[in-house]
Design an enzyme around this catalytic site. Structure first.
Site, PDB file in Angstrom:
ATOM      1  N   GLY A 224     -17.889  -8.316  22.308  1.00 19.02           N
ATOM      2  CA  GLY A 224     -18.016  -7.921  20.877  1.00 19.02           C
ATOM      3  C   GLY A 224     -17.839  -9.174  20.107  1.00 19.02           C
ATOM      4  O   GLY A 224     -18.281 -10.160  20.626  1.00 19.02           O
ATOM      5  N   ILE A 226     -15.125 -11.212  19.320  1.00 17.88           N
ATOM      6  CA  ILE A 226     -14.321 -11.881  19.861  1.00 17.88           C
ATOM      7  C   ILE A 226     -14.916 -12.609  21.017  1.00 17.88           C
ATOM      8  O   ILE A 226     -15.159 -13.779  21.218  1.00 17.88           O
ATOM      9  CB  ILE A 226     -12.998 -11.286  20.476  1.00 17.88           C
ATOM     10  CG1 ILE A 226     -12.398 -10.824  18.952  1.00 17.88           C
ATOM     11  CG2 ILE A 226     -12.128 -12.328  20.783  1.00 17.88           C
ATOM     12  CD1 ILE A 226     -11.010 -10.235  19.077  1.00 17.88           C
ATOM     13  N   ARG A 246     -20.680  -2.825  27.194  1.00 16.55           N
ATOM     14  CA  ARG A 246     -21.311  -1.577  27.086  1.00 16.55           C
ATOM     15  C   ARG A 246     -22.849  -1.590  26.736  1.00 16.55           C
ATOM     16  O   ARG A 246     -23.777  -0.979  27.232  1.00 16.55           O
ATOM     17  CB  ARG A 246     -20.605  -0.533  26.162  1.00 16.55           C
ATOM     18  CG  ARG A 246     -19.426   0.061  26.799  1.00 16.55           C
ATOM     19  CD  ARG A 246     -18.545   0.990  25.907  1.00 16.55           C
ATOM     20  NE  ARG A 246     -18.484   0.232  24.470  1.00 16.55           N
ATOM     21  CZ  ARG A 246     -18.031   0.970  23.467  1.00 16.55           C
ATOM     22  NH1 ARG A 246     -17.820   1.945  23.582  1.00 16.55           N
ATOM     23  NH2 ARG A 246     -17.861   0.113  22.469  1.00 16.55           N
ATOM     24  N   ILE A 306      -6.955 -11.426  27.038  1.00 17.15           N
ATOM     25  CA  ILE A 306      -6.534 -11.582  25.480  1.00 17.15           C
ATOM     26  C   ILE A 306      -6.686 -10.348  24.986  1.00 17.15           C
ATOM     27  O   ILE A 306      -7.143 -10.280  23.741  1.00 17.15           O
ATOM     28  CB  ILE A 306      -7.278 -12.449  24.977  1.00 17.15           C
ATOM     29  CG1 ILE A 306      -8.793 -12.491  25.185  1.00 17.15           C
ATOM     30  CG2 ILE A 306      -6.928 -14.046  25.437  1.00 17.15           C
ATOM     31  CD1 ILE A 306      -9.629 -13.437  24.245  1.00 17.15           C
ATOM     32  N   ARG A 308      -5.510  -6.036  25.988  1.00 20.74           N
ATOM     33  CA  ARG A 308      -4.461  -5.414  26.077  1.00 20.74           C
ATOM     34  C   ARG A 308      -3.853  -5.274  27.509  1.00 20.74           C
ATOM     35  O   ARG A 308      -4.577  -5.332  28.403  1.00 20.74           O
ATOM     36  CB  ARG A 308      -4.519  -3.895  25.434  1.00 20.74           C
ATOM     37  CG  ARG A 308      -4.824  -3.766  23.917  1.00 20.74           C
ATOM     38  CD  ARG A 308      -3.369  -3.816  23.330  1.00 20.74           C
ATOM     39  NE  ARG A 308      -3.647  -3.707  21.962  1.00 20.74           N
ATOM     40  CZ  ARG A 308      -3.927  -4.379  20.956  1.00 20.74           C
ATOM     41  NH1 ARG A 308      -4.232  -5.682  21.235  1.00 20.74           N
ATOM     42  NH2 ARG A 308      -3.945  -3.999  19.787  1.00 20.74           N
ATOM     43  N   GLU A 337       5.549  -4.814  26.433  1.00 20.58           N
ATOM     44  CA  GLU A 337       5.652  -6.469  25.708  1.00 20.58           C
ATOM     45  C   GLU A 337       7.054  -6.097  25.103  1.00 20.58           C
ATOM     46  O   GLU A 337       7.120  -5.317  24.125  1.00 20.58           O
ATOM     47  CB  GLU A 337       4.501  -6.609  24.636  1.00 20.58           C
ATOM     48  CG  GLU A 337       3.068  -6.979  25.520  1.00 20.58           C
ATOM     49  CD  GLU A 337       1.965  -7.174  24.378  1.00 20.58           C
ATOM     50  OE1 GLU A 337       1.070  -7.526  24.947  1.00 20.58           O
ATOM     51  OE2 GLU A 337       2.210  -6.851  23.196  1.00 20.58           O
ATOM     52  N   HIS A 356       1.778 -12.401  23.147  1.00 16.79           N
ATOM     53  CA  HIS A 356       0.839 -11.829  22.516  1.00 16.79           C
ATOM     54  C   HIS A 356       0.673 -12.574  20.991  1.00 16.79           C
ATOM     55  O   HIS A 356       0.839 -12.056  19.692  1.00 16.79           O
ATOM     56  CB  HIS A 356       1.413 -10.392  22.059  1.00 16.79           C
ATOM     57  CG  HIS A 356       0.177  -9.495  21.756  1.00 16.79           C
ATOM     58  ND1 HIS A 356       0.230  -7.998  22.012  1.00 16.79           N
ATOM     59  CD2 HIS A 356      -1.004  -9.762  21.033  1.00 16.79           C
ATOM     60  CE1 HIS A 356      -1.087  -7.842  21.555  1.00 16.79           C
ATOM     61  NE2 HIS A 356      -1.816  -8.590  21.062  1.00 16.79           N
ATOM     62  N   ILE A 357       0.344 -13.871  21.105  1.00 22.03           N
ATOM     63  CA  ILE A 357       0.095 -14.596  19.932  1.00 22.03           C
ATOM     64  C   ILE A 357      -1.323 -15.011  19.645  1.00 22.03           C
ATOM     65  O   ILE A 357      -1.747 -15.870  19.090  1.00 22.03           O
ATOM     66  CB  ILE A 357       0.752 -15.958  20.162  1.00 22.03           C
ATOM     67  CG1 ILE A 357       0.416 -16.601  21.665  1.00 22.03           C
ATOM     68  CG2 ILE A 357       2.211 -15.845  20.315  1.00 22.03           C
ATOM     69  CD1 ILE A 357       0.896 -18.095  21.680  1.00 22.03           C
ATOM     70  N   GLY A 358      -2.352 -13.898  20.175  1.00 21.05           N
ATOM     71  CA  GLY A 358      -3.877 -14.330  19.825  1.00 21.05           C
ATOM     72  C   GLY A 358      -3.956 -14.475  18.097  1.00 21.05           C
ATOM     73  O   GLY A 358      -4.749 -15.125  17.839  1.00 21.05           O
TER      74      GLY A 358
END
Length: 392
Positions: A224, A226, A246, A306, A308, A337, A356-358
């Site tokens: 997608g 990202i 997909r 990166i 879930r 988390e 979780h600092i994306g």
């Protein structure tokens, strides 16, 4: 008579209450007029005191009225451990009247009809049926971030409420963290830092080696916005880029980043030196990577997540890392988390875990808030919605 006149005029000059002489001029023409003279100074002083008191009352009422005119947005809190950052709260206040969950619960009957939007920051507040039933005029739940797996879209939609996210704000910083994790794992940066700063270190070992990213093969699962940003960055490292998605990207998009499509995920796993997961969490992607998939990867390969945490079967990952089925893993996300402090992933030296600092950058957090604001205003004003999320 004076009170009604002052009240009506105050609506026209809410910005003037900070300038007392202007307020008097517009509210009380008797005092403002230079031609009028009071015969007795005591009468003037009494009127002045009365006017001061009334001005304060009008100012307070105007402030309340002004806040009431702004659409009300429910948030968990401002500041603290889980609340909206104070800078973002100030940004929201330019367009909305903020109501915290504590304020709402403390005065539900008065506030329930005012709230038309909920701003979800870091997955909070929790959106459940009880909350939705208590907000009869709710029109939109604006999520800050792209992932909406914490929201029951079908249930929310059944209440006639829109859901939006912020995909444009998150793409670049999340792609950046993906590259950072890949580089950090390849060159063993976390281990190296510990060695460099350890009080026990007397010399650096010459056989302490990492692997190169340049010209290696990167497999991207989920192409997608990202995933495509990751491919753009990887091209600068002259990486061979494979992707599984997909839907296949257009030929010109593939050529722009030098990406090659793998119709079967298995083919990507077998060929890649680095596998990066960039998919949304759905029932189809839950534990997408398990024991079978890890077994298909090269023993020299690194898994990067990166997306879930639940996209990976973590028990299978622990086993694969312990038994050297794959070289390493680099995870910005886990499930849950944070992980329990006794979780085996935390004791392995071939895994990097970040909290979780994306999207945890100053720029991204503000852009997400701005995007969420645009979504809320669009819904409230009956305009096209920039980033609506539909239930599947």
């Amino acid at each position: 008579m004076f009170r009604s006149k002052a009240s009506s005029l105050s609506k026209l000059i809410p910005s003037m209450f900070g300038q007392s002489h202007l307020a008097y001029k517009f509210i009380h023409p008797v005092i403002a007029s230079h031609g009028h003279r009071c015969h007795r100074s005591v009468i003037y002083k009494q009127r002045y005191r009365t006017l001061q008191l009334r001005r304060r009352t009008i100012s307070t009422r105007t402030k309340v009225m002004s806040e009431g005119e702004l659409p009300a947005v429910l948030i968990l809190d401002i500041g603290g451990t889980h609340g909206v950052l104070e800078d973002l709260a100030e940004l929201l206040k330019k367009h909305f009247h903020l109501i915290t969950m504590k304020e709402f619960l403390g005065n539900k009957e008065e506030m329930r009809k005012k709230i038309q939007s909920v701003f979800v920051f870091e997955c909070r507040p929790t959106i459940d049926r009880e909350l939705l039933e208590s907000l009869p005029n709710l029109k939109i739940i604006a999520n800050s971030g792209v992932g909406v797996d914490h929201l029951d879209l079908k249930m929310i939609s059944s209440f006639g409420v829109k859901v939006t996210n912020t995909p444009h704000a998150v793409a670049d910083p999340t792609a950046d963290i993906g590259m950072a994790l890949m580089l950090a794992s390849a060159r063993r940066l976390v281990e190296g830092c510990h060695i460099a700063v350890s009080p026990d270190t007397k010399h650096f070992a010459v056989d302490w080696l990492g692997v190169e990213v340049t010209r290696a093969t990167l497999g991207i699962i989920g192409m997608g916005s990202i995933g495509y940003k990751v491919a753009q960055r990887a091209r600068a490292f002259n990486m061979r880029i494979l992707y599984h998605n997909r839907n296949r990207r257009r030929k010109e998009e593939e050529e722009a980043v030098g990406a090659h499509y793998c119709a079967k995920m298995e083919d990507l796993l077998q060929q890649s030196d680095f596998v990066m997961l960039v998919v949304n969490l759905t029932p189809e992607t839950h534990k997408l990577i398990g024991k079978k998939e890890l077994g298909l990867m090269k023993p020299t390969a690194t898994l990067i997540n990166i997306s879930r945490g639940a996209v990976i079967d973590q028990d299978a990952l622990v086993e694969a890392l312990q038994n050297k089925v794959i070289r390493a893993a680099a995870l910005d996300v886990t499930y849950p988390e944070p992980l329990p402090r006794d979780h085996p992933l935390l004791n392995l030296n071939n895994v990097i875990i970040t909290p979780h600092i994306g999207t945890a950058t100053v720029q991204a957090i503000r852009m997400m808030a701005e995007e969420a604001i645009a979504n809320m205003l669009a819904v409230l004003n009956g305009q096209p919605i920039p980033s609506e999320v539909f239930p599947k």
